[in-house]
Scaffold this active site. Sequence first.
Site, PDB file in Angstrom:
ATOM      1  N   ARG A  42     -25.326  62.891  48.654  1.00 52.61           N
ATOM      2  CA  ARG A  42     -24.218  63.246  49.556  1.00 52.61           C
ATOM      3  C   ARG A  42     -24.272  64.699  50.012  1.00 52.61           C
ATOM      4  NH1 ARG A  42     -20.243  59.082  49.038  1.00 52.61           N
ATOM      5  NH2 ARG A  42     -20.743  57.829  47.230  1.00 52.61           N
TER       6      ARG A  42
ATOM      7  N   SER B 105     -27.248  65.846  44.825  1.00 57.20           N
ATOM      8  CA  SER B 105     -26.634  64.559  45.152  1.00 57.20           C
ATOM      9  C   SER B 105     -27.089  64.165  46.549  1.00 57.20           C
ATOM     10  CB  SER B 105     -25.109  64.714  45.146  1.00 57.20           C
ATOM     11  OG  SER B 105     -24.504  63.642  45.841  1.00 57.20           O
TER      12      SER B 105
ATOM     13  N   HIS C 232     -33.860  62.717  45.968  1.00 59.25           N
ATOM     14  CA  HIS C 232     -33.988  64.175  45.839  1.00 59.25           C
ATOM     15  C   HIS C 232     -34.634  64.490  44.488  1.00 59.25           C
ATOM     16  CE1 HIS C 232     -30.528  63.640  43.261  1.00 59.25           C
ATOM     17  NE2 HIS C 232     -29.813  63.168  44.273  1.00 59.25           N
TER      18      HIS C 232
ATOM     19  N   HIS D  93     -33.531  62.483  41.420  1.00 55.39           N
ATOM     20  CA  HIS D  93     -34.170  61.169  41.278  1.00 55.39           C
ATOM     21  C   HIS D  93     -35.613  61.343  40.796  1.00 55.39           C
ATOM     22  CE1 HIS D  93     -31.153  60.152  44.552  1.00 55.39           C
ATOM     23  NE2 HIS D  93     -30.858  59.267  43.621  1.00 55.39           N
TER      24      HIS D  93
ATOM     25  N   GLN E 289     -20.570  56.604  34.949  1.00 55.47           N
ATOM     26  CA  GLN E 289     -21.387  55.431  35.277  1.00 55.47           C
ATOM     27  C   GLN E 289     -22.300  55.064  34.105  1.00 55.47           C
ATOM     28  OE1 GLN E 289     -23.383  54.399  39.192  1.00 55.47           O
ATOM     29  NE2 GLN E 289     -25.049  55.485  38.220  1.00 55.47           N
TER      30      GLN E 289
HETATM   31  O1  PAF Z   1     -26.142  55.895  40.816  1.00 56.55           O
HETATM   32  C1  PAF Z   1     -26.464  55.207  41.810  1.00 56.55           C
HETATM   33  O2  PAF Z   1     -27.172  55.639  42.690  1.00 56.55           O
HETATM   34  C2  PAF Z   1     -25.939  53.774  41.910  1.00 56.55           C
HETATM   35  O3  PAF Z   1     -24.642  53.679  41.436  1.00 56.55           O
HETATM   36  C3  PAF Z   1     -26.857  52.743  41.222  1.00 56.55           C
HETATM   37  C4  PAF Z   1     -26.917  52.948  39.727  1.00 56.55           C
HETATM   38  C5  PAF Z   1     -28.254  52.826  41.814  1.00 56.55           C
HETATM   39  C6  PAF Z   1     -26.327  51.328  41.477  1.00 56.55           C
HETATM   40  O4  PAF Z   1     -26.272  51.035  42.835  1.00 56.55           O
END
Ligand code: PAF
Length: 282
Positions: free
Chosen positions: A187, A185, A34, A37, A153
């Site tokens: 999702r 997201s 999306h 990204h 993360q």
């Molecule tokens: O954030 C994500 O989409 C995932 O956790 C990642 C960093 C690509 C690892 O699979």
Amino acid sequence: MEVINKIADLKVKVQSLKSAGKTIGLVPTMGALHRGHASLVERSVKENDVTIVSVFVNPTQFNDKNDLANYPRTFEADRDLLSSLGATIMFAPTAEEVYPEPDTRTFSYPPTDTVMEGAFRPGHFNGVCQIVSKLFEFTQPTHAYFGEKDFQQIAVIRAMAAEHFPGLNISPCPIVRENDGLALSSRNTLLAADERQIAPNIYKALKASVNYAKNHTVEETKQWTIDEINAVKGLEVQYYEIVDAATLASIKDWKDAEHVQGCITVFCGKTPIRLIDNINYK
Ligand code: PAF
């Protein structure tokens, strides 16, 4: 743009790029791309000679089989988008290619990986470290780009990179939101129309809590935010923590940390869809 599926082919390509003195930007993704990204890819294209985008739904970071099975997969659209953004390589391996045998490596960075998502999704961050460390090894990037929606993360990956890939720059990129405030997201595509309607109340409450925090304690702000969101029919807070942005440890007083972040996970709707978001207090 070249699409590569095999690790051996990717390594040969990376070796020749490195020999030619090219800088490499890596954008790890699980696809269903999306605008969030796209902002990472655009930044990488601007800052590096070459941009590699991995598209791989990593099984080892899912602690729920249904979640893995239902994760959206949109390969053709992802390929077209990456090509239009100027990515150099799309790396899209199969699970068998990445994990020819089970990955038994363990990564541990408490409290960063044990609180919040770490507590509610046991093994999740270990799986993230497994795949991200493999991607770092395959692609040898100069910079790696991650969205701040997954605030925790980034902290875990920073800790992993500091241990195993010193010199690699981890570049956090701001959350991209819909006009109504919902954090983008993959999702979100799983939300039914009525769920999509109520989901923006999460960010609305987070934003309002920054104002509320000016005259209230950390505990009062935390409870107020949870109550605001739970008051919306169809939303249920799983956790809300106000933490030191560097360590992810919870704070008691606003003075306990230089930078303070509120991190939330909310169940939305009947399915329910698990949505995460975060906000900066200072
Ligand atoms: O954030 C994500 O989409 C995932 O956790 C990642 C960093 C690509 C690892 O699979």
